[in-house]
Structures are given as structure tokens and as C-alpha cells.
Write an enzyme that holds these catalytic residues in place. Structure first.
Site, PDB file in Angstrom:
ATOM      1  N   SER A 121       5.896   0.676  -2.408  1.00 51.58           N
ATOM      2  CA  SER A 121       6.840   1.397  -3.260  1.00 51.58           C
ATOM      3  C   SER A 121       8.273   1.051  -2.815  1.00 51.58           C
ATOM      4  O   SER A 121       8.635  -0.129  -2.826  1.00 51.58           O
ATOM      5  CB  SER A 121       6.545   2.898  -3.195  1.00 51.58           C
ATOM      6  OG  SER A 121       7.201   3.580  -4.222  1.00 51.58           O
TER       7      SER A 121
ATOM      8  N   HIS B 155      -0.395   4.251  -8.630  1.00 48.13           N
ATOM      9  CA  HIS B 155       0.510   4.171  -7.480  1.00 48.13           C
ATOM     10  C   HIS B 155      -0.116   4.735  -6.205  1.00 48.13           C
ATOM     11  O   HIS B 155       0.369   4.476  -5.107  1.00 48.13           O
ATOM     12  CB  HIS B 155       1.791   4.938  -7.817  1.00 48.13           C
ATOM     13  CG  HIS B 155       2.985   4.579  -6.986  1.00 48.13           C
ATOM     14  ND1 HIS B 155       3.564   3.334  -7.019  1.00 48.13           N
ATOM     15  CD2 HIS B 155       3.719   5.299  -6.100  1.00 48.13           C
ATOM     16  CE1 HIS B 155       4.597   3.305  -6.198  1.00 48.13           C
ATOM     17  NE2 HIS B 155       4.713   4.491  -5.615  1.00 48.13           N
TER      18      HIS B 155
END
Length: 648
Positions: A507, A622
Site C-alpha cells: 500500500s 487490499h
């Protein structure tokens, strides 16, 4: 490396605790335990393993826990009735949405009874304080088959996809109410904008909930608090115009506390406790506490819900969790604003807790201790004993910058020989590395790597000034801190081999990995996971893109004056300088950092002749590294180890 060393499949032996719910009398705990098991016990294809999470409810009154539910699905969300006689929970199975069930607890228990038969999942189950009602969210009979039918999707709303959920439904989930006396199920509220959360008022006359007044405000994180009575319409109570994560009604039934940020403050601002009076005025309760509410310390052994909602201990004292440096503990705050530690150890993390009836149930972990369930100070699980690899204790390493002392840790393998050095960078950027258990780091250490991880400027847990120092300048102070910290690790631990080193992160950590390899060739390998490389395209494709760069950088992709500044802060601008062999890992359904970011980075590295390998995971989002399907988590770690072995 020898095949006798522990591998990524060590994940299969773990059992993950979540959602510890203390009973009304404070003397027992119900919790969820997820394990990894074969999807089909009959296993029709003996050569094709299909490991999946299966979760059940467990119970303890302080002694040896016992299993309450069984089966091949996933049970979750245990919630005690106020009299302690019933446990509500949600039961789902592979391919079927979770439904509300009731389990009798009095008289030795009995069979669970199914309450709902919806097509949509049941979520956020709560008993009314008087025990008459159960409330929850669900889409009810709604079913979206447009993709199956090959129909076009017509988009007219600013929010239409979200990480972990994919396409958002055409209308938000409704709030339902189930009358336990009459067994009548009522659709209580059909909101026009999604409800973020709710809480029953003490007199059971209704709920407070938070939502946005329109969809565009929802994309900007601007929420308000509303009151909904049993038979009335929503009444707006605030003009907050900012993020709210949790509501806690005061025992007097008139006031309430919200966890959030005041108007004008974006995602870099720590969340705090605000007491809202009956006239709408408010004040910050934890004003002298320069740390955010809730746990921001990352761990990869958190499968399931981890509630950490503040709780009134009496009408003057609120119990809450807070991240302080690399730890998270429980604190008390009084109505006059005095904050004191309640259960805080600087080298442990409490990622979840509930308090009721004078009792506290929680999960506690350390960097070298797997998460365990505790009830009133007594550990009731022994999950650490399931580990199939040696656990190492990290050593603290400090570094200096203009704001003072920063910290991180080095986790080294056993022995005295030189080992390759890995620099791992957390996501966020306003999260935290610290004293949570990291299976991934322990695995790397067991395989002969030294793992270095730290909290550069921008990280949570070190005060607001530490967070704010990277506003508008990602890749500046944070990169200085990361490389400074890594140099300190090499200096203080002579076993770490700086000539066999890799940089990695996910990320924001993936952004920093891309940025660092575009600005230095000191690392021999890189692994960039769910990363960002192009800030301009991210703005229009991420589920948070409409506001994120405004919050973080004071810029945005849709303004001409900002476009070149965002390009200058994009790793893709510097890809011609990248020489580091790079493994790219990304999930197809990642809407937080969309996969187009990985595709651009892969294409650019390929065109510039940089050794690169691109691993794409279907159906994952994610959260792959933390809560993805077990076989895919194992494959991800295999790819990591394979890349490190090839280049280091």
C-alpha cells in the site's frame, strides 16, 4: 535454503481469535476462533488442496474454553442478550450470505435457531438494552445479477465500488428490527445514503446512527449523527461535516460521545473522543492525550472482527483503546478530561476489547507472542502453542530526525553468521509497526533473513506533529527516516549484510518501495505489494481517490494547477532510474490501490529492462496479506521467499 526450514504453509496450523464479547455479568466470554481446514471434508480431488477459513463460536468462564458451534461454515458476531440467556450470531457458508441465528445459553444450551432467510448478509447485530429487540443491517431480498445476465452497469453515483465489497448495491443496506417477543421482523429504516454505524439508546427507545446527508459528502468523509426512534423518522442532531467512526450514547440518554475528527481535518488527523451535549455543542474529552483512539498497530494474524468501541464504566468514566508508540492499550477518560492508563503495557498490543458488568474481555499479543483471548486478566486460550516455527524477539533500534527520536525494530535469525537484510515499510501511511505478532516477519527470520521495520514520520502513535510532518511531501522526510533507520540497523547489528538487502512494503509501503528504488540503487531486490506508482490515475480509480490526495497532500488530480505536482510526486516519473529487480504483487479486486497501478509499474519496468515478475491474485482485495484466502496467502509468501532467494 533447506526444505526443512518452516515454510509459508506454517500458516495452516494457526487458529485466529476475534470478537471477544464479555457476558452481561462480566464473568464469561464468547469469542470466534477461525482455523484453516479443507473446504470439502470429502475432498473429491485428492491432489488439489482447497484450504479455507472455518470459524466457530467458543466460550469460557475463565477456565478451559469449550466450542459452542460446529459445522463447515463460518460463524461470527456473537452477541449476548442482556439477561445472558441467549447468544445471537451470524452463520454463513461458502457461497451463502451470513444469516442471524439464536443460540440458547441457559440450562446447558441447545440447538441454534435460524431467524432470517435473506439473500443479503446480516451485519452489525445488536440487542436493545431491554432485551426485546435485535437490530441489524441487511440488503434483505435484494440481489444483483446484472453481471450474470450480461447487463450494462449504469453509474450515476460518485461511490460505486469499494474495497472488500466490489460493486456497491443500488440501494444501501436497511436497518432491521426483530421483536423477540412476537418474532416479528420489521424493516426499520431504508436510508438514502449508507449508514456507517449505530448504537442503541439506554432506554431502548431508539438508536443513534451516523451517515452522510448525500453521496458526494460521503465520498469526502463528511458524516452526521441522527436519532431514530422506534416508530419515527430520522432526526439530524449534528452539523459535524467530518469523519465519525463510532457513537457511544451517555448513560443519561441525552448526550453522546463520538469518535472522529472535527470539521476541516482529514485522514492525517488522529481520531479523538468528543462529547456532544443536548444543544449540539461539543468538546474534546481526551484533549491532553496526543494519541489516536483505537489500535493502529498492524498485525497479520487478525482474521475476523476486532471490536474496540469505547465503553462507559460509569456515568463519569469512559474506557477506550489508544495507540501509543508501537503499543496499544486501554485507557480511562473522565468527563473532566483526565486520561489515565487502565491496561497499558508499552510492549503489548490489545487489538480488541469489550467491557460489561465490571468485566473485560480482550485479545492481547506481543511481537513474540501470538494473539490470545483474556477474560478479566486471565488468559483463556493457548494458541501460541500451535506455532510450528521458532519465535524470535525483535530488538529496538532508534534513529534521530528534526522532531526527535524515532524507533523501529530488527528481527534477526538464530546464529552468528551474516544474513541478508530486509527493510519492510508499513502502509497507511498513518498506521504503525510495533509489538503486534507478525507471522510474515517471524517466517522470514526463521528462513535466515534479518527484518528491519520502523515508524518513520507519518506513522501513528507518536503524536500529531509526527503524523503531520509528511503532509504534502510524501517521499521526503519519510524516506530520510526509513534509510536513516536502516543504516542504524546495519551499524548496530553487524550480522546484517547491507550488500544483500531488499526493500519491501504494501500500500503506502508499496509506494515508498517504488519511490526508493527510483531514487537509490542501494538495494539488491525489491518487493512492491498493492502499491501506488501514479498519483494522477490513482485519484480517479481508487475508492478513496476523490478525497485522499486533498487530505494527504493538499492536491488533487482533477485540478489543472495540481496535476504536475502530483506527477512530480509519482514514482512513475522516476522509473527510468530504477535498476532494482522487482517483484510486483497485487490483487485484482483491490479498489483501494487499484491493479492498474501495478500494471503501469510492470509495463514501465519491462520497457526499461529491469528484471520484474508480476503476480496477480484473482478475487482478492487490499486485505490479501492479512485476511485473504489461506492458499493465496501461502502463494504470496512463496513468491516473496522465491524472489529473495533468487536475488539475495
Amino acid at each position: 535454503m533447506s526444505n526443512s526450514l518452516p515454510g509459508p504453509d506454517s500458516l495452516l496450523a494457526l487458529a485466529f481469535p476475534s470478537d471477544p464479547q464479555v457476558s452481561p455479568d462480566g464473568q464469561s466470554v464468547a469469542f470466534v476462533l477461525a482455523r484453516v481446514d479443507e473446504e470439502d471434508p470429502q475432498k473429491p480431488d485428492k491432489d488439489f488442496a482447497r484450504p479455507r477459513y472455518k470459524a466457530h463460536l467458543w466460550f469460557s468462564n475463565g477456565g478451559q474454553p469449550r466450542q459452542l458451534t460446529h459445522g463447515e461454515g463460518r460463524d461470527s458476531s456473537p452477541r449476548w442478550s442482556p439477561d445472558g440467556g441467549t447468544l445471537a450470531f451470524v452463520r454463513g457458508s461458502h457461497g451463502r450470505a451470513g444469516q442471524l441465528h439464536l443460540l440458547p445459553m441457559a440450562g446447558g444450551g441447545g440447538e441454534a435457531r435460524r431467524v432470517t432467510e435473506f439473500k443479503g448478509a446480516v451485519q452489525d447485530v445488536q440487542f436493545s438494552p431491554d432485551g426485546r429487540y435485535l437490530s441489524f443491517f441487511s440488503g434483505g431480498a435484494d440481489e444483483d445479477k446484472r453481471d450474470e445476465r450480461g447487463e450494462a452497469r449504469v453509474i450515476t453515483r460518485p461511490r460505486y465500488r469499494f474495497n472488500g465489497r466490489d460493486w456497491l448495491p443500488e440501494r444501501p443496506a436497511r436497518l432491521w428490527r426483530y421483536d423477540l417477543q412476537t418474532e416479528e421482523l420489521t424493516e426499520w429504516l431504508a436510508p438514502t445514503t449508507e449508514i456507517g454505524g449505530y448504537a442503541w439508546q439506554p432506554d431502548s427507545g431508539g438508536v443513534l446512527f451516523m451517515s452522510s446527508t448525500d453521496e458526494l459528502k460521503a465520498t469526502q468523509g463528511q458524516q452526521e449523527v441522527f436519532r431514530l426512534s422506534l416508530g419515527g423518522q430520522p432526526e439530524q442532531l449534528t452539523q459535524w461535516n467530518s469523519a465519525i467512526s463510532t457513537l457511544i450514547p451517555h448513560p443519561d440518554g441525552q448526550r453522546f460521545v463520538l469518535v472522529g475528527r472535527p470539521e476541516g481535518k482529514g485522514s492525517p488527523e488522529n481520531s479523538h473522543l468528543f462529547l456532544v451535549e443536548t444543544d449540539g455543542s461539543w468538546r474534546q474529552l481526551d484533549k491532553g492525550h496526543d494519541h489516536g483512539v483505537g489500535n493502529m498497530v498492524g498485525g497479520d494474524c487478525h482474521v475476523g472482527a476486532l471490536p474496540e468501541k469505547p465503553v462507559w464504566l460509569d456515568d463519569q468514566t469512559l474506557l477506550f483503546s489508544s495507540t501509543v508508540r508501537g503499543s496499544c492499550g486501554l485507557f480511562r477518560v473522565t468527563l473532566d478530561g483526565e486520561v489515565t492508563p487502565n491496561d497499558h503495557h508499552p510492549q503489548t498490543v490489545i487489538p480488541s476489547f469489550t467491557a460489561r458488568g465490571g468485566g473485560v474481555a480482550l485479545i492481547r499479543e506481543q511481537a513474540d507472542r501470538f494473539p490470545e483471548v483474556e477474560l478479566n486478566g486471565t488468559q483463556v486460550t493457548k494458541l501460541h502453542d500451535r506455532l510450528t516455527f521458532p519465535v524470535r524477539t525483535p530488538e529496538r533500534v532508534t534513529f534521530q530526525n528534526e522532531l526527535g527520536e524515532g524507533e523501529g525494530w530488527a528481527l534477526l535469525p538464530e546464529g552468528e553468521e551474516k544474513v541478508p537484510a530486509l527493510l519492510s515499510i508499513h502502509g497507511g501511511p498513518h498506521t504503525d509497526y510495533g509489538h503486534a505478532f507478525m507471522h510474515e516477519f517471524q517466517l522470514f527470520a526463521a528462513r535466515g533473513y534479518g527484518v528491519c521495520y520502523s515508524n518513520p514520520r507519518g506513522s501513528a502513535g507518536y503524536g500529531q506533529a509526527w503524523v503531520d510532518d509528511i503532509h504534502g511531501r510524501w517521499g521526503g522526510p519519510d524516506m530520510d527516516d526509513l534509510l536513516n533507520f536502516f543504516d542504524r540497523c546495519l551499524e548496530t547489528h553487524s550480522r546484517l549484510d547491507g550488500k544483500r538487502s531488499a526493500v519491501m512494503g504494501g500500500s503506502y509501503g508499496g509506494f515508498m518501495t517504488n519511490w526508493i528504488t527510483g531514487h537509490t540503487t542501494r538495494f539488491q531486490a525489491a518487493i512492491t505489494d498493492r502499491s501506488i506508482c501514479n498519483l494522477l490515475s490513482f485519484g480517479g480509480t481508487s475508492d478513496i481517490g476523490l478525497r485522499f490526495w486533498d487530505d494527504e497532500l493538499g492536491l488533487n488530480f482533477h485540478r489543472r494547477a495540481d496535476a504536475m505536482k502530483l506527477w512530480d510526486m509519482s514514482p512513475l516519473q522516476y522509473v527510468e532510474d530504477v535498476k532494482t529487480p522487482t517483484l510486483i504483487v497485487h490483487s485484482v479486486l483491490d479498489h483501494r490501490c487499484p491493479i492498474e497501478q501495478a500494471e503501469q509499474w510492470y509495463a514501465a519496468l519491462t520497457l526499461h529492462g529491469v528484471p520484474v515478475r508480476f503476480v496477480r491474485f484473482p478475487e482478492e482485495n487490499h486485505e490479501l496479506s492479512r485476511a485473504g484466502r489461506p492458499d493465496r496467502r501461502i502463494k504470496r509468501l512463496e513468491e516473496y521467499l522465491g524472489w529473495l532467494e533468487e536475488w539475495l
